[in-house]
Design a protein around this motif. Structure first.
Motif, short mmCIF file in Angstrom:
data_model
loop_
_atom_site.label_atom_id
_atom_site.label_comp_id
_atom_site.label_asym_id
_atom_site.label_seq_id
_atom_site.Cartn_x
_atom_site.Cartn_y
_atom_site.Cartn_z
N ASP A 84 33.68 -26.78 14.65
CA ASP A 84 32.62 -26.88 13.66
C ASP A 84 32.18 -25.48 13.22
O ASP A 84 32.30 -24.50 13.95
N THR A 86 29.25 -24.18 12.69
CA THR A 86 28.14 -23.57 13.40
C THR A 86 28.63 -22.78 14.61
O THR A 86 28.21 -21.64 14.86
N MET A 87 29.55 -23.40 15.38
CA MET A 87 30.08 -22.71 16.56
C MET A 87 30.91 -21.49 16.15
O MET A 87 30.88 -20.46 16.85
N LEU A 89 30.35 -19.57 13.56
CA LEU A 89 29.41 -18.52 13.23
C LEU A 89 28.78 -17.92 14.48
O LEU A 89 28.52 -16.72 14.55
N VAL A 90 28.52 -18.76 15.48
CA VAL A 90 27.99 -18.26 16.75
C VAL A 90 28.99 -17.32 17.41
O VAL A 90 28.62 -16.24 17.93
N LEU A 142 24.36 -23.66 22.26
CA LEU A 142 24.72 -22.58 21.34
C LEU A 142 24.33 -21.22 21.92
O LEU A 142 25.11 -20.26 21.87
#
Length: 382
Positions: A84, A86-87, A89-90, A142
């Motif tokens: 995904d 979001t992960m 970007l993390v 996260l």
């Protein structure tokens, strides 16, 4: 993020381009080789006492390798496969943060010149990565993934810095240090990987199960034990063997000497045309031989000082040029380094030799020259 958003073929091409770009950067930053400068390295790698080296370096390295293997396995099996955005970007933020922390640590500790300060700075981030393991399946996953990637990157950088600093500071062979160090680290990492994949309690494994607590405690214990057993500067000085008289020069140095001698002979042959009467007489073979001997004695005097005060490889090169009367600007051009780096090396040399000016260095080399002359002409009586 880019390699995950484009088709697989394009992501493979992008991944393959990065090492090619690195080649150009490395080529631009590589110093001028010795054979083109027609110079001989004035340093020889020092040796170590094997048993003490095994205990003081390889044992803590193996302990660190176990912890590194656990963190690497969890990161590669839990965090990195996440698809995904979001992960992703993390992970990108974690990569940037880990890089900034490492660079800032190196910048802060550059005046110290020892790995102990770097250990004390980066180990808390690595410990935070171990503490984050139990929270990978929690609502704070996260943040836990961010801490894990940052700590893992700092851990990898820390071990590379440790081996490089050890070889540079004490003039050890980088092939020997990285060969034994990285080999031990890789073998111990394998055991850490096996531990991370082994069933723990009721969980099927540390990777697929939810029980990360025991793994986190063991990693923290390994970090503490490894740091306690890691060598300090005075301990490494004790296991570095002192240079002996008549040290054997490796075959590469001998081949370099023959190559430079052949180039000098070729130049001398090309310049053998008789000079006009108005010009000064050409150098005779005897004068050339005496010049080579004087140059060799000067090399030996500089090498003796470098051995006595444990100057690093680069510091020895800089000290040799300083002793010949050159300034920082000339050293910068000759060694292909920045002016600030040249000045940093000069400051380190002055501090190690307990001097403050270039004139004091010249006086020290002159004193070594007188000592060598006295030992040659006035041998001790038995």
């Amino acid at each position: 993020v880019l390699t995950h958003l484009v088709p697989p073929f394009c992501s493979g091409v992008i991944t393959g381009i990065f090492p090619i770009a690195e080649v150009f950067i490395l080529w631009r930053l590589t110093p001028i080789p010795y054979y083109r400068r027609r110079e001989i390295p004035i340093f020889h790698p020092l040796t170590v006492k094997p048993a003490q080296f095994l205990v003081r370096m390889l044992i803590p390295t193996a302990i660190f390798g176990f912890a590194l293997g656990v963190l690497r396995t969890v990161a590669s099996n839990i965090v990195l496969p996440a698809a995904d955005l979001t992960m992703l970007l993390v992970m990108g933020a974690a990569a940037c943060l880990g890089m900034l922390i490492t660079i800032a640590t190196i910048f802060i500790s550059k005046n110290e010149g020892h790995w102990d300060l770097i250990f004390r700075t980066l180990l808390p981030f690595i410990a935070l990565a171990a503490i984050s393991l139990p929270f990978l399946d929690s609502p704070s996953s996260l943040l836990a993934c961010l801490a894990l990637i940052v700590g893992y990157m700092c851990f990898e950088a820390l071990m590379w810095i440790f081996f490089a600093d050890l070889a540079q500071e004490f003039r050890l062979s980088p092939i020997f240090v990285f060969g034994t160090g990285r080999g031990t680290l890789a073998l111990a990492s394998l055991f850490g990987t096996l531990f991370a994949m082994t069933p723990i309690g009721d969980a099927s494994s540390m990777i697929t199960g939810a029980d990360y607590g025991s793994g986190a405690l063991l990693v923290l214990f390994a970090l503490i034990l490894g740091y306690v057993l890691s060598p300090r500067q005075r301990e490494v000085k004790a296991i570095v063997a002192a240079p002996t008289e008549g040290v054997n020069v490796d075959q590469g140095t001998e081949a370099l000497k023959k190559h430079i001698a052949a180039l000098d002979e070729k130049d001398a042959t090309a310049e053998k045309a008789p000079a006009p009467e108005s010009e000064e007489p050409q150098e005779t073979p005897q004068d050339a031989e005496e010049g080579r001997r004087a140059k060799g004695r000067f090399h030996a005097q500089c090498e003796a000082i470098a051995d006595r005060y444990l100057l690093s490889r680069r510091e020895t090169e800089v000290m040799f040029l300083l002793a010949k009367g050159h300034n920082a600007a000339f050293i910068q051009d000759q060694l292909c380094i920045s002016k600030s780096t040249a000045k940093t090396h000069i400051n380190h040399i002055y501090r190690k030799l307990d001097i403050h000016t270039q004139q004091e260095l010249l006086s020290m080399v002159e004193a070594a020259k007188r000592e060598a002359y006295d030992s040659e002409n006035n041998p001790p009586r038995r």
